[in-house]
Design a protein around this motif. Sequence first.
Motif, PDB file in Angstrom:
ATOM      1  N   ARG A   1       0.692  -1.266  -0.074  1.00  0.00           N
ATOM      2  CA  ARG A   1      -0.090   0.056  -0.013  1.00  0.00           C
ATOM      3  C   ARG A   1       0.886   1.179  -0.055  1.00  0.00           C
ATOM      4  N   ARG A   2       0.258   2.314  -0.682  1.00  0.00           N
ATOM      5  CA  ARG A   2       0.957   3.381  -0.348  1.00  0.00           C
ATOM      6  C   ARG A   2       0.593   4.200   1.084  1.00  0.00           C
ATOM      7  N   VAL A   3       1.331   5.289   1.138  1.00  0.00           N
ATOM      8  CA  VAL A   3       1.401   5.968   2.453  1.00  0.00           C
ATOM      9  C   VAL A   3      -0.112   6.362   2.866  1.00  0.00           C
ATOM     10  N   ASP A   4      -0.871   6.620   1.857  1.00  0.00           N
ATOM     11  CA  ASP A   4      -2.502   7.069   2.058  1.00  0.00           C
ATOM     12  C   ASP A   4      -3.319   5.816   2.260  1.00  0.00           C
ATOM     13  N   GLY A   5      -2.769   4.391   2.210  1.00  0.00           N
ATOM     14  CA  GLY A   5      -3.645   3.408   2.196  1.00  0.00           C
ATOM     15  C   GLY A   5      -3.794   2.579   0.871  1.00  0.00           C
ATOM     16  N   GLN A   6      -3.977   3.488  -0.093  1.00  0.00           N
ATOM     17  CA  GLN A   6      -4.324   2.958  -1.591  1.00  0.00           C
ATOM     18  C   GLN A   6      -3.581   1.674  -1.924  1.00  0.00           C
ATOM     19  N   ALA A   7      -4.253   0.461  -2.263  1.00  0.00           N
ATOM     20  CA  ALA A   7      -3.404  -0.620  -2.749  1.00  0.00           C
ATOM     21  C   ALA A   7      -2.666  -0.254  -3.930  1.00  0.00           C
ATOM     22  N   LEU A   8      -1.395  -0.887  -4.035  1.00  0.00           N
ATOM     23  CA  LEU A   8      -0.402  -0.677  -5.141  1.00  0.00           C
ATOM     24  C   LEU A   8      -0.426  -2.088  -5.719  1.00  0.00           C
ATOM     25  N   GLY A   9      -0.377  -2.996  -5.118  1.00  0.00           N
ATOM     26  CA  GLY A   9      -0.157  -4.534  -5.338  1.00  0.00           C
ATOM     27  C   GLY A   9      -0.218  -5.325  -4.205  1.00  0.00           C
ATOM     28  N   GLN A  10       0.349  -6.577  -4.491  1.00  0.00           N
ATOM     29  CA  GLN A  10       0.786  -7.537  -3.441  1.00  0.00           C
ATOM     30  C   GLN A  10       1.744  -8.725  -3.619  1.00  0.00           C
ATOM     31  N   ILE A  11       2.451  -9.054  -2.472  1.00  0.00           N
ATOM     32  CA  ILE A  11       3.055 -10.312  -2.690  1.00  0.00           C
ATOM     33  C   ILE A  11       2.052 -11.530  -2.272  1.00  0.00           C
TER      34      ILE A  11
END
Length: 134
Positions: free
Chosen positions: A122-132
């Motif tokens: 997640r970005r600092v603002d909580g928005q999902a960027l992706g995952q492992i």
Amino acid sequence: MDASVSSAVERIIRLALAESSENLTGAEYISSVARLLTQHLGVRSVMICEVCGVFQDRARSRALTMGEEFLEERVFPVTGTPCEVTLEKGELVVESDLLKAFPQCDMTQMGKFEGFVGLALRRVDGQALGQIAI
């Protein structure tokens, strides 16, 4: 996820990130992290993906290992997959019967995976960027 399991996985990911950082960038760096996670965790598959699509409803695998082999990058819908739940909740652990829990998921059918551990990035603002996912 159990706090001790979460903590152990986090430590291993940090170790893999640190080991991968020497002189690597972009796709090489991400592939190196996936390879090291596969080795350190002793798992069959690791996927590092990013959220994409106009509605952020798809994921693009940036690194996908199957044993020693790297598979081609692919884009897939996240609806109905363990990835969707991971992105919504931040983490997901399915110890067994993954196909029963997500019968429509192509990835679970492709690899005949039994279990799944996913951690959202997640970005600092909580928005999902992706995952492992392991």
